[in-house]
Design a protein around this motif. Structure first.
Motif, short mmCIF file in Angstrom:
data_model
loop_
_atom_site.label_atom_id
_atom_site.label_comp_id
_atom_site.label_asym_id
_atom_site.label_seq_id
_atom_site.Cartn_x
_atom_site.Cartn_y
_atom_site.Cartn_z
N GLY A 54 0.74 -1.26 -0.12
CA GLY A 54 0.13 -0.02 -0.10
C GLY A 54 0.79 1.21 0.00
O GLY A 54 0.25 2.16 0.27
N GLN A 57 -0.26 4.22 -2.49
CA GLN A 57 -1.28 5.10 -2.34
C GLN A 57 -0.93 6.49 -1.79
O GLN A 57 0.43 6.74 -1.45
N GLN A 62 -2.40 6.34 3.34
CA GLN A 62 -1.72 5.48 4.14
C GLN A 62 -1.92 5.44 5.52
O GLN A 62 -2.00 4.65 6.25
#
Length: 307
Positions: A54, A57, A62
């Motif tokens: 992730g 992002q 986050q």
């Protein structure tokens, strides 16, 4: 007191959130990333790895995802450097070790420090006072990164009495030197604070009255003088206890205990964001908790204190 505790706990939540956000911002602002190395990865591979964790992002998303995971599931996420391990697994492995030798370090520091301080105050300007002050000053100026190697040299290499490292399931032989190295400087500070506070209390009117009534000196000390003496000591014990039970990097590195301090340093070097965040939240929570405990003890020791 109940309303005060509720207010403190209510303030703790935004405090921890601010702590997490500031830590995240500082790490995000630093150059590099957890998957950068001297030999850079191909862009396609790096993009796939960042997508898995992730990191592709937006920054705000986050943070939101991380906070939601911590609050709703108490999940600190996976480690970026320790493969197939979560931050919860790392904390579960390292924190019990640090908690064990940190707790015994606290017991030794408080027991020896308070005893030295009280003895030095009662026998002011005697050889016992000079000895206690000398021990305190010597322990204060000898940092643990100097004391720890000296302990290994003396008790392991020269005398062969104790193992030089390892944990061995928390055997007492493996805890002696870490406890000494971690507790010494705290013990010196506690002794100095106790001595100063006891000298001040012994000169108060209620102590003179107790002596004038013919009470034994031992009863005067234990029954009347010790409680007010401990007030400034307790204010120091809150952050000191957190410092000891969250571990010392020097102790973990030199004695190879496997405590949480070593994981924290390694995660900082490796930019393992999730591990840093997990340990930061743990330390922040413990700091807030034990500062609250200190305030409650204040009110118990001195009924005149009300919040």
């Amino acid at each position: 007191m109940t309303a005060y505790i509720i207010r403190r706990l209510a303030v703790a939540i935004p405090t921890l959130l601010i702590l997490v956000i500031l830590s995240f911002v500082l790490m995000y602002a630093a150059p590099g990333g957890p998957f950068n190395s001297e030999r850079p990865l191909p862009p396609a591979v790096l993009a796939n790895i960042e997508a898995k964790y992730g990191l592709d992002q937006p920054f705000w998303k986050q943070i939101v995802n991380y906070v939601v995971g911590v609050v709703t599931q108490f999940d600190f996420g996976p480690s970026f450097q320790y493969k197939d391990r979560s931050v919860n697994d790392i904390i579960a492995q390292g924190f019990p070790v640090t908690l064990t030798y940190g707790f015994w370090s606290f017991v030794v520091a408080v027991g020896v420090g308070v005893s030295l301080g009280v003895a030095a105050a009662i026998k002011q300007n005697s050889w016992l006072d000079y000895l206690a002050v000398g021990i305190s000053v010597g322990a204060q100026v000898l940092p643990n990164f100097v004391l720890a190697p000296l302990l290994v040299i003396v008790f392991t290499l020269w005398l062969d009495w104790l193992p030089g490292g390892g944990w061995n399931g928390g055997a007492w032989q493996n805890m002696v030197m870490p406890v000494i190295a971690l507790s010494t400087s705290y013990m010196a500070s506690i002794a100095r604070i106790t001595r100063s506070s006891m000298l001040e209390v012994l000169n108060t009117n209620f102590i003179r009255t107790a002596k004038a009534k013919g009470l034994p000196m031992r009863r005067v000390i234990w029954k009347h003088a010790l409680k007010p003496t401990m007030l400034p000591v307790i204010s120091y014990l809150g952050p000191a206890f957190v410092g000891m039970i969250t571990g010392s990097v020097v102790v973990d590195l030199i004695f190879s205990t496997g405590g949480i301090g070593q994981f924290f340093v390694n995660s900082a070097f490796n930019r393992d964001y999730s591990v840093i965040m997990g340990i930061t939240i743990l330390v922040g929570s413990l700091t807030i908790l034990f500062n609250l405990v200190v305030d409650i003890l204040y009110a118990w020791i001195d009924p005149k204190i009300r919040y």
